[in-house]
Design a protein around this motif. Structure first.
Motif, PDB file in Angstrom:
ATOM      1  N   GLU A  48      52.690-156.009  16.704  1.00  0.00           N
ATOM      2  CA  GLU A  48      53.068-154.706  16.170  1.00  0.00           C
ATOM      3  C   GLU A  48      54.451-154.335  16.694  1.00  0.00           C
ATOM      4  OE1 GLU A  48      51.412-152.939  13.993  1.00  0.00           O
ATOM      5  OE2 GLU A  48      49.673-154.275  13.927  1.00  0.00           O
ATOM      6  N   PRO A  49      55.259-153.630  15.900  1.00  0.00           N
ATOM      7  CA  PRO A  49      56.579-153.213  16.387  1.00  0.00           C
ATOM      8  C   PRO A  49      56.463-152.379  17.661  1.00  0.00           C
ATOM      9  CG  PRO A  49      56.387-152.842  14.018  1.00  0.00           C
ATOM     10  CD  PRO A  49      55.021-153.206  14.499  1.00  0.00           C
ATOM     11  N   TYR A  68      61.030-158.114  19.707  1.00  0.00           N
ATOM     12  CA  TYR A  68      61.136-158.976  20.886  1.00  0.00           C
ATOM     13  C   TYR A  68      61.607-158.159  22.090  1.00  0.00           C
ATOM     14  CZ  TYR A  68      60.893-162.870  17.578  1.00  0.00           C
ATOM     15  OH  TYR A  68      60.496-163.751  16.602  1.00  0.00           O
ATOM     16  N   LEU A  69      60.953-158.380  23.222  1.00  0.00           N
ATOM     17  CA  LEU A  69      61.365-157.767  24.479  1.00  0.00           C
ATOM     18  C   LEU A  69      62.218-158.756  25.268  1.00  0.00           C
ATOM     19  CD1 LEU A  69      57.976-156.122  25.515  1.00  0.00           C
ATOM     20  CD2 LEU A  69      60.009-154.950  24.654  1.00  0.00           C
ATOM     21  N   LEU A 134      52.548-157.893  26.967  1.00  0.00           N
ATOM     22  CA  LEU A 134      52.200-157.379  25.641  1.00  0.00           C
ATOM     23  C   LEU A 134      50.932-156.533  25.697  1.00  0.00           C
ATOM     24  CD1 LEU A 134      53.010-160.469  23.382  1.00  0.00           C
ATOM     25  CD2 LEU A 134      54.386-158.419  23.767  1.00  0.00           C
ATOM     26  N   GLU A 135      49.963-156.934  26.528  1.00  0.00           N
ATOM     27  CA  GLU A 135      48.738-156.140  26.661  1.00  0.00           C
ATOM     28  C   GLU A 135      49.036-154.776  27.276  1.00  0.00           C
ATOM     29  OE1 GLU A 135      45.875-158.357  28.855  1.00  0.00           O
ATOM     30  OE2 GLU A 135      45.753-159.992  27.385  1.00  0.00           O
ATOM     31  N   SER A 136      49.900-154.743  28.281  1.00  0.00           N
ATOM     32  CA  SER A 136      50.232-153.471  28.933  1.00  0.00           C
ATOM     33  C   SER A 136      51.000-152.551  27.993  1.00  0.00           C
ATOM     34  CB  SER A 136      51.054-153.730  30.201  1.00  0.00           C
ATOM     35  OG  SER A 136      50.312-154.474  31.140  1.00  0.00           O
ATOM     36  N   ILE A 137      51.871-153.123  27.175  1.00  0.00           N
ATOM     37  CA  ILE A 137      52.620-152.304  26.215  1.00  0.00           C
ATOM     38  C   ILE A 137      51.665-151.687  25.198  1.00  0.00           C
ATOM     39  CG2 ILE A 137      54.368-152.347  24.393  1.00  0.00           C
ATOM     40  CD1 ILE A 137      55.521-152.576  27.184  1.00  0.00           C
ATOM     41  N   VAL A 138      50.639-152.441  24.800  1.00  0.00           N
ATOM     42  CA  VAL A 138      49.658-151.914  23.841  1.00  0.00           C
ATOM     43  C   VAL A 138      48.938-150.705  24.422  1.00  0.00           C
ATOM     44  CG1 VAL A 138      47.487-152.415  22.661  1.00  0.00           C
ATOM     45  CG2 VAL A 138      49.342-154.087  22.615  1.00  0.00           C
ATOM     46  N   THR A 139      48.606-150.764  25.704  1.00  0.00           N
ATOM     47  CA  THR A 139      47.909-149.632  26.334  1.00  0.00           C
ATOM     48  C   THR A 139      48.788-148.387  26.391  1.00  0.00           C
ATOM     49  OG1 THR A 139      48.620-150.300  28.556  1.00  0.00           O
ATOM     50  CG2 THR A 139      46.529-151.196  27.736  1.00  0.00           C
ATOM     51  N   GLN A 140      50.095-148.553  26.229  1.00  0.00           N
ATOM     52  CA  GLN A 140      51.023-147.416  26.210  1.00  0.00           C
ATOM     53  C   GLN A 140      51.439-147.069  24.779  1.00  0.00           C
ATOM     54  OE1 GLN A 140      54.297-147.960  28.941  1.00  0.00           O
ATOM     55  NE2 GLN A 140      52.978-148.695  30.579  1.00  0.00           N
ATOM     56  N   ALA A 177      70.160-155.119  21.066  1.00  0.00           N
ATOM     57  CA  ALA A 177      71.045-156.278  20.906  1.00  0.00           C
ATOM     58  C   ALA A 177      70.288-157.579  21.163  1.00  0.00           C
ATOM     59  CB  ALA A 177      72.237-156.150  21.852  1.00  0.00           C
ATOM     60  N   TYR A 178      69.436-157.583  22.189  1.00  0.00           N
ATOM     61  CA  TYR A 178      68.651-158.793  22.469  1.00  0.00           C
ATOM     62  C   TYR A 178      67.683-159.083  21.328  1.00  0.00           C
ATOM     63  CZ  TYR A 178      65.310-162.023  24.465  1.00  0.00           C
ATOM     64  OH  TYR A 178      64.500-163.111  24.659  1.00  0.00           O
ATOM     65  N   ASP A 179      67.036-158.052  20.815  1.00  0.00           N
ATOM     66  CA  ASP A 179      66.085-158.239  19.712  1.00  0.00           C
ATOM     67  C   ASP A 179      66.772-158.865  18.500  1.00  0.00           C
ATOM     68  OD1 ASP A 179      63.414-157.569  18.341  1.00  0.00           O
ATOM     69  OD2 ASP A 179      64.855-156.503  17.075  1.00  0.00           O
ATOM     70  N   GLU A 180      67.988-158.423  18.206  1.00  0.00           N
ATOM     71  CA  GLU A 180      68.721-158.982  17.066  1.00  0.00           C
ATOM     72  C   GLU A 180      69.072-160.447  17.309  1.00  0.00           C
ATOM     73  OE1 GLU A 180      72.010-156.362  16.657  1.00  0.00           O
ATOM     74  OE2 GLU A 180      70.860-154.789  15.637  1.00  0.00           O
TER      75      GLU A 180
END
Length: 468
Positions: A48-49, A68-69, A134-140, A177-180
């Protein structure tokens, strides 16, 4: 060589093989049996974005989504007793992550090292870092508050000037910039089937449009755009998918077109955009066709009424903006007033001739090809000016076909559905006679219909009604 050292060397060899395609992600050295180095852990694409949020001002928050992180850098050291006796030592660094995410990752690694105490675990640690982030980001709620991250970075630093750190917005821009860059890199390593030539090609040989995400090979796109540029009518170069209006980016066009073709395309698009500006017209001289800026009638702000006078800066030709003819000052403009073909009197014949001339222009435009229409736009003051003229001419034709008239006071179009010949204009409120067009006195508008000796058909009709 003891068994632990052999296990450590085997693990380094396995990691070298794993990162063979990107040697910048892994590096190590062996100093007297103490192996140490780093691993750049690239986080896979999120399902998910991920929303990034940062303050632009005190009352404005900017939000953007990424897929992308940025990577996490893992510095490791493998002591002599690793893996049978000692656990690996590591330090994780990432400027973008919240403290809670960092805490979750370290907890996961501690559990992993305890669970596989006597086994090599570096590769498992790398995979655990990817999954846990990614799991921790989902919880936020898939959201990262970059202002909070920036404040945490400043709080961790010592006092004084060292407490100065990047703002949340600066961190966000770095992540965008990194994501691009990462998106382009991942795209280049995939394979796609071009729907035009039905050939499978790598991403480096293809292009993807935003936001539609359609993919075509560069060879087909280049040929398609070159054909479009050969036409006399220039339109924005878009995605080749049916009914898709995603425009090609300037960077994509530069890579597909020659320098001359790209410059010509940019120039023609610029000229086309100028045609839609009210204060921009073309010089009507066929051998000039330069762009002319029309000044306001009072010489002040450009949003006010524009002057009918325009002077070409190239050939110095002074012309009327409305009709494209030589400037005629206070004389009536051919396109300035509505032409009434049914007027009577000395001007009736001239009005009918002008009406027919304008209808001839409309018919010529309706029959013209796209290329011929572009030429007419350029010769008759530009797209905006000619479109206004043609709309007015079409209205005149419709009014003539439906017995329409004009208010003699304000020239507004009027249709009569029923009733007597005494008309009141809805625009200016004045009265006039429908039959002869004479202006009527507001105080005694019915006097006109009772006047003896009048040639008005309205008066004759009124008299006939009163006769026994």
């Amino acid at each position: 060589m003891d068994e632990n050292k052999q296990d450590r060397l085997n693990e380094m060899a396995a990691l070298e093989s794993y990162f063979a395609d990107d040697t910048t992600c892994f590096e190590y050295s062996d100093d007297d049996g103490d192996l140490h180095g780093y691993i750049l852990v690239k986080i896979p694409k999120s399902n998910e974005p991920i929303k990034l949020r940062a303050s632009i001002s005190a009352n404005e928050v900017y939000e953007v989504s990424v897929s992308y992180l940025p990577p996490v850098k893992m510095f490791f050291s493998l002591p002599d007793g690793y893996p049978s006796e000692n656990a690996p030592e590591y330090v994780l660094t990432a400027q973008w992550w919240p403290q809670q995410v960092e805490h979750d990752v370290k907890e996961r690694l501690n559990v992993l090292c305890d669970e596989f105490r006597t086994l090599p675990v570096l590769f498992s640690c790398v995979e655990a870092i990817k999954e846990q982030i990614l799991e921790s980001i989902v919880t936020q709620n898939n959201t990262i508050d970059m202002d909070m991250v920036a404040s945490e970075i400043r709080a961790e630093r010592s006092s004084g000037s060292d407490r100065i750190g990047p703002s949340g917005l600066q961190l966000m821009l770095q992540m965008i910039a990194y994501d691009e860059r990462r998106s382009v890199d991942e795209f280049d390593h995939e394979y796609f089937e071009c729907p035009v030539c039905i050939t499978s090609k790598s991403g480096k040989e293809c292009a993807r449009f935003v936001p539609c995400q359609h993919v075509f090979c560069r060879e087909c796109l280049s040929e398609f755009y070159r054909q479009q540029l050969s036409d006399s009518v220039i339109k924005p170069l878009c995605c080749m998918a049916t009914a898709c209006n995603s425009e090609a980016s300037p960077s994509l066009l530069r890579s597909l077109l020659s320098a001359d073709q790209f410059d010509r395309y940019e120039r023609l698009l610029f000229e086309k955009s100028l045609e839609n500006m009210e204060d921009m017209v073309y010089c009507p001289r066929p051998n000039c066709q330069s762009i002319v800026v029309v000044t306001p009638a009072d010489g002040s702000h450009p949003t006010r009424a524009l002057s009918k006078l325009a002077i070409c800066p190239v050939c110095d030709f002074s012309f009327c903006v409305k009709c494209g003819k030589a400037y005629h000052a206070l004389a009536p403009c051919q396109f300035g007033d509505n032409i009434r073909p049914s007027v009577s009197g000395d001007n009736a014949e001239a009005a009918r001739e002008e009406f027919e001339r304008r209808q001839k222009l409309l018919r010529a435009f309706e029959r013209a090809s796209d290329a011929e229409r572009e030429s007419m736009y350029r010769c008759l003051g530009g797209r905006r000016q000619l479109d206004k003229k043609l709309q007015q001419i079409m209205t005149e034709r419709w009014m003539a076909e439906n017995d329409g008239r004009h208010c003699p006071w304000c020239n507004t179009y009027i249709l009569k559905d029923y009733g007597c010949d005494h008309m009141s204009c809805m625009n200016c409120g004045n009265s006039f006679c429908w039959q002869c067009g004479e202006r009527l006195d507001r105080r005694n508008s019915m006097k006109h219909f009772g006047r003896s000796g009048s040639n008005c058909r309205g008066i004759r009709n009124a008299k006939q009604k009163n006769e026994p």
